[in-house]
Design an enzyme around this catalytic site. Structure first.
Site, PDB file in Angstrom:
ATOM      1  N   SER A 240      -5.253 -39.712  11.770  1.00  0.00           N
ATOM      2  CA  SER A 240      -6.216 -38.758  11.536  1.00  0.00           C
ATOM      3  C   SER A 240      -5.787 -37.415  12.405  1.00  0.00           C
ATOM      4  O   SER A 240      -5.576 -37.473  13.685  1.00  0.00           O
ATOM      5  CB  SER A 240      -7.713 -39.131  12.122  1.00  0.00           C
ATOM      6  OG  SER A 240      -8.108 -39.720  11.114  1.00  0.00           O
TER       7      SER A 240
ATOM      8  N   GLU B  51      -7.511 -19.099   9.046  1.00  0.00           N
ATOM      9  CA  GLU B  51      -7.867 -19.022   7.569  1.00  0.00           C
ATOM     10  C   GLU B  51      -8.760 -20.220   7.138  1.00  0.00           C
ATOM     11  O   GLU B  51      -8.977 -20.519   6.130  1.00  0.00           O
ATOM     12  CB  GLU B  51      -7.049 -18.688   6.598  1.00  0.00           C
ATOM     13  CG  GLU B  51      -6.080 -17.406   6.936  1.00  0.00           C
ATOM     14  CD  GLU B  51      -4.992 -17.696   8.031  1.00  0.00           C
ATOM     15  OE1 GLU B  51      -4.819 -18.804   8.295  1.00  0.00           O
ATOM     16  OE2 GLU B  51      -4.584 -16.681   8.209  1.00  0.00           O
ATOM     17  N   SER B  52      -9.247 -20.988   8.146  1.00  0.00           N
ATOM     18  CA  SER B  52      -9.905 -22.287   7.965  1.00  0.00           C
ATOM     19  C   SER B  52      -9.155 -23.386   8.453  1.00  0.00           C
ATOM     20  O   SER B  52      -8.810 -23.669   9.672  1.00  0.00           O
ATOM     21  CB  SER B  52     -10.492 -22.513   6.665  1.00  0.00           C
ATOM     22  OG  SER B  52     -11.461 -21.389   6.307  1.00  0.00           O
TER      23      SER B  52
ATOM     24  N   HIS C 129      -6.198 -37.672   6.691  1.00  0.00           N
ATOM     25  CA  HIS C 129      -6.670 -39.270   7.222  1.00  0.00           C
ATOM     26  C   HIS C 129      -5.777 -40.085   6.347  1.00  0.00           C
ATOM     27  O   HIS C 129      -5.653 -39.951   5.072  1.00  0.00           O
ATOM     28  CB  HIS C 129      -8.118 -39.538   7.151  1.00  0.00           C
ATOM     29  CG  HIS C 129      -9.031 -38.210   7.574  1.00  0.00           C
ATOM     30  ND1 HIS C 129      -9.007 -38.499   8.759  1.00  0.00           N
ATOM     31  CD2 HIS C 129      -9.475 -37.389   7.221  1.00  0.00           C
ATOM     32  CE1 HIS C 129      -9.808 -37.115   9.381  1.00  0.00           C
ATOM     33  NE2 HIS C 129      -9.987 -36.541   8.337  1.00  0.00           N
TER      34      HIS C 129
ATOM     35  N   CYS D 134      -9.640 -19.273   3.602  1.00  0.00           N
ATOM     36  CA  CYS D 134      -9.969 -18.054   3.111  1.00  0.00           C
ATOM     37  C   CYS D 134      -9.254 -16.957   3.140  1.00  0.00           C
ATOM     38  O   CYS D 134      -8.003 -17.070   3.303  1.00  0.00           O
ATOM     39  CB  CYS D 134     -11.129 -17.950   3.848  1.00  0.00           C
ATOM     40  SG  CYS D 134     -11.259 -17.722   5.697  1.00  0.00           S
TER      41      CYS D 134
END
Lengths: 114, 114
Positions: free
Chosen positions: A54, A61-62, A67, A82
């Site tokens: 994980s 930008e995010s 996983h 974004c």
């Protein structure tokens, strides 16, 4: 329509190297850079030797998260970006890195403001 | 149907305290624990004083991420959990912590294996 960002939900089936956190880290970094993103932080957790991973890259930008279930050759990835970044441009690095037999994509536009 | 996990896409509108990384960290931890998750790692990036926050909790059962736009009172959250955890149980802590006027939810079941 204006919106805050594009969130891609990416499922890989029949994929390889899903138990290798260093490889996964490298593949997602390559994807992030291909999409034009700036990587701020990365963390990848290996649940056990030969087990699932994980992890996440936090981007300016995010984020990109992954996983993996190596025992099913399945990985659940999401790519949220974004600004000027295009998360679809991360997909070729992901396909090259994990060689999935099948890729399922869904897209959410987040923060639509009309 | 069996599946790997439930991925909730949560958008908050008219929300408060979106420029406070310590508060955001605490709220998401409370939500993760309410959902029955185990927190492995957390990272929250503050883009500027009074600015937006991007962050993630990596869980033993997947992750919670958040990206905030305080200037729009908007936050984009996603909660992905596998196993016995129920991501919907994280929502009350999120509502209490950010007091949104409106919450938009979407759900993806990830890794459906029929």
């Amino acid at each position: 329509l204006r919106f805050a960002g594009v969130h891609l939900i990416v499922d890989l089936w029949g994929a390889t190297r899903l138990d290798d956190p260093d490889h996964i880290d490298a593949v997602l970094r390559e994807g992030a850079l291909a999409a034009g993103a700036t990587i701020l932080h990365g963390h990848f957790h290996h649940f056990s030797p030969n087990g699932g991973v994980s992890g996440v890259l936090v981007l300016a930008e995010s984020h990109i998260s992954i996983h993996t279930w190596p025992e099913r050759d399945y990985a659940a990835i999401d790519i949220f970006m974004c600004g000027e970044c295009d998360p679809a441009k991360a997909i070729p690095a992901i396909k090259k890195g994990f060689q999935p037999e099948r890729v399922q994509l869904a897209e959410h536009k987040r923060g639509l403001i009309g």
